[in-house]
Write a protein that holds these residues in place. Structure first.
Motif, mmCIF file in Angstrom:
data_model
loop_
_atom_site.group_PDB
_atom_site.id
_atom_site.type_symbol
_atom_site.label_atom_id
_atom_site.label_comp_id
_atom_site.label_asym_id
_atom_site.label_seq_id
_atom_site.Cartn_x
_atom_site.Cartn_y
_atom_site.Cartn_z
ATOM 1 N N LYS A 182 43.916 48.196 42.884
ATOM 2 C CA LYS A 182 44.372 47.553 41.648
ATOM 3 C C LYS A 182 43.889 46.102 41.590
ATOM 4 C CE LYS A 182 46.743 49.425 39.110
ATOM 5 N NZ LYS A 182 46.389 50.251 37.953
ATOM 6 N N ILE A 183 44.059 45.367 42.690
ATOM 7 C CA ILE A 183 43.625 43.966 42.722
ATOM 8 C C ILE A 183 42.114 43.877 42.533
ATOM 9 C CG2 ILE A 183 43.384 41.923 44.207
ATOM 10 C CD1 ILE A 183 46.104 42.662 45.440
ATOM 11 N N GLU A 184 41.390 44.776 43.178
ATOM 12 C CA GLU A 184 39.929 44.776 43.087
ATOM 13 C C GLU A 184 39.459 44.930 41.642
ATOM 14 O OE1 GLU A 184 36.789 46.146 46.438
ATOM 15 O OE2 GLU A 184 38.166 47.675 45.708
ATOM 16 N N LYS A 185 40.209 45.688 40.858
ATOM 17 C CA LYS A 185 39.843 45.874 39.446
ATOM 18 C C LYS A 185 39.956 44.561 38.671
ATOM 19 C CE LYS A 185 40.628 50.789 39.150
ATOM 20 N NZ LYS A 185 41.540 51.871 38.826
ATOM 21 N N TYR A 186 40.910 43.725 39.036
ATOM 22 C CA TYR A 186 40.999 42.393 38.409
ATOM 23 C C TYR A 186 39.845 41.512 38.880
ATOM 24 C CZ TYR A 186 45.670 43.213 36.514
ATOM 25 O OH TYR A 186 46.736 43.700 35.797
ATOM 26 N N LEU A 187 39.564 41.576 40.162
ATOM 27 C CA LEU A 187 38.521 40.709 40.733
ATOM 28 C C LEU A 187 37.131 41.045 40.198
ATOM 29 C CD1 LEU A 187 39.710 40.514 44.469
ATOM 30 C CD2 LEU A 187 40.247 38.975 42.580
ATOM 31 N N THR A 188 36.898 42.320 39.878
ATOM 32 C CA THR A 188 35.585 42.723 39.359
ATOM 33 C C THR A 188 35.516 42.691 37.840
ATOM 34 O OG1 THR A 188 36.235 45.047 39.347
ATOM 35 C CG2 THR A 188 35.146 44.239 41.340
ATOM 36 N N GLY A 189 36.669 42.399 37.205
ATOM 37 C CA GLY A 189 36.695 42.346 35.748
ATOM 38 C C GLY A 189 36.930 43.694 35.083
#
Length: 195
Positions: A182-189
């Motif tokens: 979930k966090i990675e999806k924010y970090l990658t946009g």
């Protein structure tokens, strides 16, 4: 107040005591190479805790002195103990990395949300009442401490729907995997912040 730059974000792990929020936060932070900010508190160190890893332990006098000097970005009082995040620490962590994480109760999470809006993503971790109580017993909390935590359980659980994301935490590896994704999806946009 520290002004977040365009790509800077704060991930706040919250939920009832014993939900595993600190463990999940550390593991997800390690996986994503994300810096964690440690809270300061006036409460006594518990046997299983470590100075400058779990908290910065301050006397009430030192905490109040720091508060009078406007050193805290957020501060709350719970069960007679003061907790707070120092602005300088947030700034220092952002210099190393564009995103940070914190482990806070709902009061602290709300303060950061009010300050930084959509740049704060709250990740709510939870388990049923029996499970969180058992976890607190297993880590060596006193009956008095457990009773104080459990008296807030329903109130903490009521915060779940206000958070951006919620995760049941019964299987640690699975929870860390879900949270990290979930966090990675924010970090990658892939999951954009609201404008």
């Amino acid at each position: 107040m520290y002004n977040l730059k365009e790509k800077e974000m704060i991930f706040v792990f919250t939920g009832p005591d014993g939900s595993g929020r600190k463990t999940v936060a550390r593991l997800a932070g390690d996986t994503l190479n994300m810096e964690g900010v440690i809270s300061s508190t006036t409460r006594a160190k518990r046997p299983y805790e470590n100075e400058d890893i779990d908290y910065h332990y301050l006397s009430r006098e030192d905490f109040e002195k720091a508060a009078a000097n406007d050193e805290f970005i957020e501060k709350v009082e719970i069960n007679g103990h003061l907790y707070g995040i120092k602005e300088r620490e947030v700034e220092d962590k952002f210099k190393k990395n564009g995103c940070i994480y914190l482990v806070l109760n709902k009061e602290g999470a709300n303060i950061l949300k009010e300050l930084y809006g959509d740049k704060v993503i709250r990740l709510f971790l939870y388990a049923d009442r029996v499970t969180v109580q058992k976890r607190q017993q297993e880590r060596g909390d006193s009956l008095e401490v457990i009773d104080a935590h459990m008296s807030h359980y329903d109130e903490e659980m009521g915060y779940k729907d206000e958070c951006e994301h919620a995760f049941e935490n019964y299987e640690l590896a699975h929870t860390v995997f879900e949270v990290t994704n979930k966090i990675e999806k924010y970090l990658t946009g892939a999951l954009p912040l609201k404008k």
